[in-house]
Scaffold this active site. Structure first.
Site, PDB file in Angstrom:
ATOM      1  N   LYS A  53      10.679   7.028  76.695  1.00 57.72           N
ATOM      2  CA  LYS A  53      10.071   8.357  76.835  1.00 57.72           C
ATOM      3  C   LYS A  53       9.488   8.526  78.241  1.00 57.72           C
ATOM      4  O   LYS A  53       9.664   9.566  78.874  1.00 57.72           O
ATOM      5  CB  LYS A  53       8.981   8.563  75.766  1.00 57.72           C
ATOM      6  CG  LYS A  53       9.573   8.740  74.369  1.00 57.72           C
ATOM      7  CD  LYS A  53       8.518   8.739  73.257  1.00 57.72           C
ATOM      8  CE  LYS A  53       9.199   8.793  71.888  1.00 57.72           C
ATOM      9  NZ  LYS A  53       8.265   8.754  70.755  1.00 57.72           N
ATOM     10  N   GLN A  97       2.293   7.033  69.310  1.00 60.46           N
ATOM     11  CA  GLN A  97       3.496   6.432  68.744  1.00 60.46           C
ATOM     12  C   GLN A  97       3.189   5.800  67.382  1.00 60.46           C
ATOM     13  O   GLN A  97       2.194   5.091  67.228  1.00 60.46           O
ATOM     14  CB  GLN A  97       4.046   5.378  69.723  1.00 60.46           C
ATOM     15  CG  GLN A  97       5.413   4.821  69.361  1.00 60.46           C
ATOM     16  CD  GLN A  97       6.540   5.832  69.478  1.00 60.46           C
ATOM     17  OE1 GLN A  97       6.472   6.783  70.248  1.00 60.46           O
ATOM     18  NE2 GLN A  97       7.595   5.644  68.696  1.00 60.46           N
ATOM     19  N   ASP A 120       4.976  16.289  69.300  1.00 60.74           N
ATOM     20  CA  ASP A 120       5.736  15.686  68.193  1.00 60.74           C
ATOM     21  C   ASP A 120       5.900  16.676  67.035  1.00 60.74           C
ATOM     22  O   ASP A 120       6.755  16.487  66.169  1.00 60.74           O
ATOM     23  CB  ASP A 120       4.983  14.465  67.642  1.00 60.74           C
ATOM     24  CG  ASP A 120       5.540  13.149  68.148  1.00 60.74           C
ATOM     25  OD1 ASP A 120       6.705  13.115  68.573  1.00 60.74           O
ATOM     26  OD2 ASP A 120       4.793  12.149  68.107  1.00 60.74           O
TER      27      ASP A 120
HETATM   28  N1  GUN Z   1       7.899   6.657  65.508  1.00 65.82           N
HETATM   29  C1  GUN Z   1       9.194   6.863  65.186  1.00 65.82           C
HETATM   30  N2  GUN Z   1       9.576   8.094  65.568  1.00 65.82           N
HETATM   31  C2  GUN Z   1       8.501   8.672  66.135  1.00 65.82           C
HETATM   32  C3  GUN Z   1       8.272   9.945  66.725  1.00 65.82           C
HETATM   33  O1  GUN Z   1       9.145  10.813  66.803  1.00 65.82           O
HETATM   34  N3  GUN Z   1       7.022  10.156  67.212  1.00 65.82           N
HETATM   35  C4  GUN Z   1       6.050   9.232  67.141  1.00 65.82           C
HETATM   36  N4  GUN Z   1       4.866   9.540  67.628  1.00 65.82           N
HETATM   37  N5  GUN Z   1       6.226   8.041  66.610  1.00 65.82           N
HETATM   38  C5  GUN Z   1       7.448   7.770  66.107  1.00 65.82           C
END
Ligand code: GUN
Length: 296
Positions: A53, A97, A120
């Site tokens: 990311k 995350q 998100d």
């Molecule tokens: N863990 C797995 N997928 C995601 C996501 O799209 N966002 C976040 N914050 N954690 C994740």
């Protein structure tokens, strides 16, 4: 053999579009979009995702800040970090995350993120806005990525029977909502199937478009796929493989070798939905910047 839907190429196309918007925001709006990613602990897959990311941000000119916190972080320490980022003017989007370590309760953390920075789309305010079809809501990145992938690869879901297998809060359920809405990328007839659906293969065989998001390696076999169907594989599962350098390989929720022989089109793992998720996160970050900075 099925057409292979190239998520890597399509995601690169979206990142290019995002980059142009970032350039415009910088030159005309005088603002640099900023994304903060909070990683608590040492979950190995999470660490990889967070790095990806941050790298994607840098490539398109988004300012990125990664906040790494130890595995034993307390609830209040994490809440304080969220509060600081909520008030930080250089940060337009943020995410924590998941999964979080067991001592931390996820719900109060997600509810604490300022909804206008929740790129998100996990905050209940944004979940609700997606549910009622608000076109300006943050759509969660993976479902948005699946829809964008279908549209840009010439497989518009409108009028199609779409079956999703897997009902998670971050993929299956929001995807079912988005695909069934009266909007571009929607207008599908949606079935949300799951582990307790009786005679699952027969239900899945009705799909013109089948989305696998159940989190079980190679769960969808050829006998669950209608010949010619479009198969979208959201799964990214690590399975042990001592013959590889890393000791594991990535497999999807679809048994690719057998399904690709009968499907009309299929996404690979890796290189299908995964890169799309990151591209849509960047796109949400641009949207957040526009709203916070009042730039139309
Ligand atoms: N863990 C797995 N997928 C995601 C996501 O799209 N966002 C976040 N914050 N954690 C994740």
């Amino acid at each position: 053999m099925a057409e292979v839907i190239d998520g890597k190429r399509i995601a690169a196309e979206i990142r290019q579009e995002v980059k142009q918007q970032v350039d415009e925001l910088k030159t005309k709006g005088g603002v640099t979009p900023g994304l903060a990613v909070v990683l608590v602990g040492d979950h190995p897959a999470s660490a990889v995702y967070v790095r990806m990311k941050a790298k994607a941000c840098e490539e398109v000119g988004i300012y990125s800040r990664v906040i790494r916190m130890p595995q034993e972080t307390s609830q209040s320490e994490l809440e304080n970090v969220v509060d600081e980022l909520n008030g930080d003017e250089a940060i337009h989007g943020m995410l924590v995350q998941l999964p979080l370590p067991p001592q931390i309760e996820e719900k109060p953390i997600i509810w604490r993120i300022a909804p206008e920075k929740d790129v998100d789309g996990f905050h209940p305010m944004n979940v609700g806005r997606v549910m009622i079809g608000d076109p300006d809501a943050f759509r969660p990145a993976t479902p948005a990525g699946v829809i964008e992938l279908l549209m840009r690869s010439g497989h518009n879901p409108e009028g199609k029977r779409v079956t999703i297998v897997g009902r998670s809060n971050i993929v299956g359920r929001p995807l079912a909502v988005l695909l069934s809405q009266k909007m571009k990328g929607g207008n599908a007839t949606v079935t949300l199937a799951h582990s307790r659906t009786p005679d699952l293969p027969a239900v899945l065989r009705e799909a013109d478009i089948l989305v696998a998001a159940i989190g079980v390696p190679e769960f969808v076999k050829a006998d669950s796929v209608k010949p010619g169907a479009v198969v979208i594989d959201v799964g990214t599962n690590r399975v042990d493989d001592p013959s590889t350098e890393k000791g594991y390989r990535l497999v999807g929720d679809v048994a690719y070798d057998e399904v690709s022989k009968i499907a009309g089109a299929i996404t690979p793992v890796p290189g299908g939905v995964g890169p799309m998720t990151i591209a849509m996160l960047l796109s949400n970050c641009i949207a957040a910047t526009r709203v916070i900075s009042s730039i139309p």
